[in-house]
Design a protein around this motif. Sequence first.
Motif, PDB file in Angstrom:
ATOM      1  N   GLY A  10       9.901  -0.709   5.070  1.00  0.00           N
ATOM      2  CA  GLY A  10      10.540  -0.722   3.765  1.00  0.00           C
ATOM      3  C   GLY A  10       9.604  -0.211   2.696  1.00  0.00           C
ATOM      4  O   GLY A  10       8.564   0.391   3.004  1.00  0.00           O
ATOM      5  N   SER A  11       9.987  -0.466   1.453  1.00  0.00           N
ATOM      6  CA  SER A  11       9.194  -0.032   0.307  1.00  0.00           C
ATOM      7  C   SER A  11       8.625  -1.243  -0.405  1.00  0.00           C
ATOM      8  O   SER A  11       9.368  -2.183  -0.703  1.00  0.00           O
ATOM      9  CB  SER A  11      10.063   0.770  -0.657  1.00  0.00           C
ATOM     10  OG  SER A  11      10.531   1.946  -0.051  1.00  0.00           O
ATOM     11  N   VAL A  12       7.328  -1.210  -0.665  1.00  0.00           N
ATOM     12  CA  VAL A  12       6.657  -2.309  -1.356  1.00  0.00           C
ATOM     13  C   VAL A  12       5.656  -1.741  -2.340  1.00  0.00           C
ATOM     14  O   VAL A  12       5.242  -0.577  -2.223  1.00  0.00           O
ATOM     15  CB  VAL A  12       5.929  -3.263  -0.383  1.00  0.00           C
ATOM     16  CG1 VAL A  12       6.904  -3.964   0.537  1.00  0.00           C
ATOM     17  CG2 VAL A  12       4.870  -2.520   0.411  1.00  0.00           C
ATOM     18  N   GLN A  13       5.237  -2.567  -3.263  1.00  0.00           N
ATOM     19  CA  GLN A  13       4.176  -2.183  -4.180  1.00  0.00           C
ATOM     20  C   GLN A  13       2.823  -2.471  -3.560  1.00  0.00           C
ATOM     21  O   GLN A  13       2.702  -3.308  -2.647  1.00  0.00           O
ATOM     22  CB  GLN A  13       4.327  -2.928  -5.501  1.00  0.00           C
ATOM     23  CG  GLN A  13       5.540  -2.506  -6.311  1.00  0.00           C
ATOM     24  CD  GLN A  13       5.556  -3.110  -7.706  1.00  0.00           C
ATOM     25  OE1 GLN A  13       5.095  -4.237  -7.896  1.00  0.00           O
ATOM     26  NE2 GLN A  13       6.079  -2.377  -8.665  1.00  0.00           N
ATOM     27  N   ALA A  14       1.833  -1.770  -4.044  1.00  0.00           N
ATOM     28  CA  ALA A  14       0.467  -2.005  -3.571  1.00  0.00           C
ATOM     29  C   ALA A  14       0.107  -3.481  -3.725  1.00  0.00           C
ATOM     30  O   ALA A  14       0.445  -4.108  -4.726  1.00  0.00           O
ATOM     31  CB  ALA A  14      -0.506  -1.139  -4.349  1.00  0.00           C
ATOM     32  N   ASN A  84      -0.844  -6.909   5.327  1.00  0.00           N
ATOM     33  CA  ASN A  84      -1.098  -7.516   4.024  1.00  0.00           C
ATOM     34  C   ASN A  84      -1.949  -6.583   3.171  1.00  0.00           C
ATOM     35  O   ASN A  84      -2.553  -5.636   3.675  1.00  0.00           O
ATOM     36  CB  ASN A  84      -1.820  -8.849   4.195  1.00  0.00           C
ATOM     37  CG  ASN A  84      -1.029  -9.863   4.986  1.00  0.00           C
ATOM     38  OD1 ASN A  84       0.204  -9.892   4.924  1.00  0.00           O
ATOM     39  ND2 ASN A  84      -1.717 -10.693   5.741  1.00  0.00           N
ATOM     40  N   SER A  85      -1.989  -6.856   1.879  1.00  0.00           N
ATOM     41  CA  SER A  85      -2.801  -6.054   0.947  1.00  0.00           C
ATOM     42  C   SER A  85      -2.560  -4.565   1.142  1.00  0.00           C
ATOM     43  O   SER A  85      -3.493  -3.765   1.239  1.00  0.00           O
ATOM     44  CB  SER A  85      -4.293  -6.374   1.136  1.00  0.00           C
ATOM     45  OG  SER A  85      -4.534  -7.749   0.925  1.00  0.00           O
ATOM     46  N   LEU A  86      -1.304  -4.195   1.201  1.00  0.00           N
ATOM     47  CA  LEU A  86      -0.947  -2.806   1.473  1.00  0.00           C
ATOM     48  C   LEU A  86      -1.420  -1.882   0.368  1.00  0.00           C
ATOM     49  O   LEU A  86      -1.454  -2.255  -0.822  1.00  0.00           O
ATOM     50  CB  LEU A  86       0.554  -2.687   1.660  1.00  0.00           C
ATOM     51  CG  LEU A  86       1.046  -3.142   3.038  1.00  0.00           C
ATOM     52  CD1 LEU A  86       2.529  -3.486   3.005  1.00  0.00           C
ATOM     53  CD2 LEU A  86       0.768  -2.068   4.082  1.00  0.00           C
ATOM     54  N   LYS A  87      -1.786  -0.678   0.779  1.00  0.00           N
ATOM     55  CA  LYS A  87      -2.284   0.342  -0.133  1.00  0.00           C
ATOM     56  C   LYS A  87      -1.371   1.572  -0.030  1.00  0.00           C
ATOM     57  O   LYS A  87      -0.743   1.784   1.014  1.00  0.00           O
ATOM     58  CB  LYS A  87      -3.707   0.741   0.251  1.00  0.00           C
ATOM     59  CG  LYS A  87      -4.692  -0.417   0.287  1.00  0.00           C
ATOM     60  CD  LYS A  87      -6.050   0.058   0.776  1.00  0.00           C
ATOM     61  CE  LYS A  87      -7.060  -1.077   0.831  1.00  0.00           C
ATOM     62  NZ  LYS A  87      -8.390  -0.616   1.312  1.00  0.00           N
ATOM     63  N   PRO A  88      -1.347   2.399  -1.064  1.00  0.00           N
ATOM     64  CA  PRO A  88      -0.528   3.621  -0.989  1.00  0.00           C
ATOM     65  C   PRO A  88      -0.876   4.486   0.220  1.00  0.00           C
ATOM     66  O   PRO A  88       0.005   5.126   0.792  1.00  0.00           O
ATOM     67  CB  PRO A  88      -0.850   4.326  -2.308  1.00  0.00           C
ATOM     68  CG  PRO A  88      -1.166   3.210  -3.247  1.00  0.00           C
ATOM     69  CD  PRO A  88      -1.905   2.200  -2.420  1.00  0.00           C
ATOM     70  N   THR A 121       6.629   2.539   2.973  1.00  0.00           N
ATOM     71  CA  THR A 121       6.257   3.244   1.755  1.00  0.00           C
ATOM     72  C   THR A 121       5.623   2.254   0.783  1.00  0.00           C
ATOM     73  O   THR A 121       6.231   1.233   0.455  1.00  0.00           O
ATOM     74  CB  THR A 121       7.477   3.896   1.099  1.00  0.00           C
ATOM     75  OG1 THR A 121       8.097   4.783   2.028  1.00  0.00           O
ATOM     76  CG2 THR A 121       7.062   4.687  -0.139  1.00  0.00           C
ATOM     77  N   VAL A 122       4.408   2.572   0.363  1.00  0.00           N
ATOM     78  CA  VAL A 122       3.673   1.696  -0.557  1.00  0.00           C
ATOM     79  C   VAL A 122       3.447   2.457  -1.869  1.00  0.00           C
ATOM     80  O   VAL A 122       2.814   3.509  -1.863  1.00  0.00           O
ATOM     81  CB  VAL A 122       2.332   1.250   0.044  1.00  0.00           C
ATOM     82  CG1 VAL A 122       1.649   0.248  -0.881  1.00  0.00           C
ATOM     83  CG2 VAL A 122       2.537   0.652   1.426  1.00  0.00           C
ATOM     84  N   SER A 123       3.948   1.912  -2.938  1.00  0.00           N
ATOM     85  CA  SER A 123       3.799   2.559  -4.242  1.00  0.00           C
ATOM     86  C   SER A 123       2.659   1.921  -5.026  1.00  0.00           C
ATOM     87  O   SER A 123       2.384   0.734  -4.888  1.00  0.00           O
ATOM     88  CB  SER A 123       5.100   2.459  -5.027  1.00  0.00           C
ATOM     89  OG  SER A 123       5.478   1.101  -5.184  1.00  0.00           O
ATOM     90  N   ALA A 124       2.032   2.755  -5.845  1.00  0.00           N
ATOM     91  CA  ALA A 124       0.869   2.273  -6.617  1.00  0.00           C
ATOM     92  C   ALA A 124       1.293   1.368  -7.765  1.00  0.00           C
ATOM     93  O   ALA A 124       2.431   1.433  -8.219  1.00  0.00           O
ATOM     94  CB  ALA A 124       0.098   3.469  -7.147  1.00  0.00           C
TER      95      ALA A 124
END
Length: 124
Positions: A10-14, A84-88, A121-124
């Motif tokens: 899915g899509s998550v924020q940084a 965890n702690s996902l990055k772009p 997908t990881v957004s900044a």
Amino acid sequence: QVRLVESGGGSVQAGGSLRLSCAASGLSFSSYAMGWFRQAPGEEREFVAVISRSGKLIHHVDSVQGRFTISRDNSKNTVYLQMNSLKPEDTAVYYCAADATFLISTTQSDYEYWGQGTQVTVSA
């Protein structure tokens, strides 16, 4: 017929977290080491993590060490990737794969079966 089906992308924020699952069918799951790989846009597919048949031996690529954790439940024929702690830069399609030959392997060609992938997908 062997099937590996990934889910949980899915899509998550940084800084956020996701848990990927890979459900296996048509094979003796506990006889296979299971790996996670990923492919970012315009990049080669790369190794992320692997877990041995029993789950006692695991290995993660340095770039995710301390943030991602691979695990498996042989009673459910499922392997997981807790992220965890996902990055772009973690943005990619994530694939699970099954390997009957080696205890653990980081080499894609060692894996006999592959899933279709799930987008992260990881957004900044």
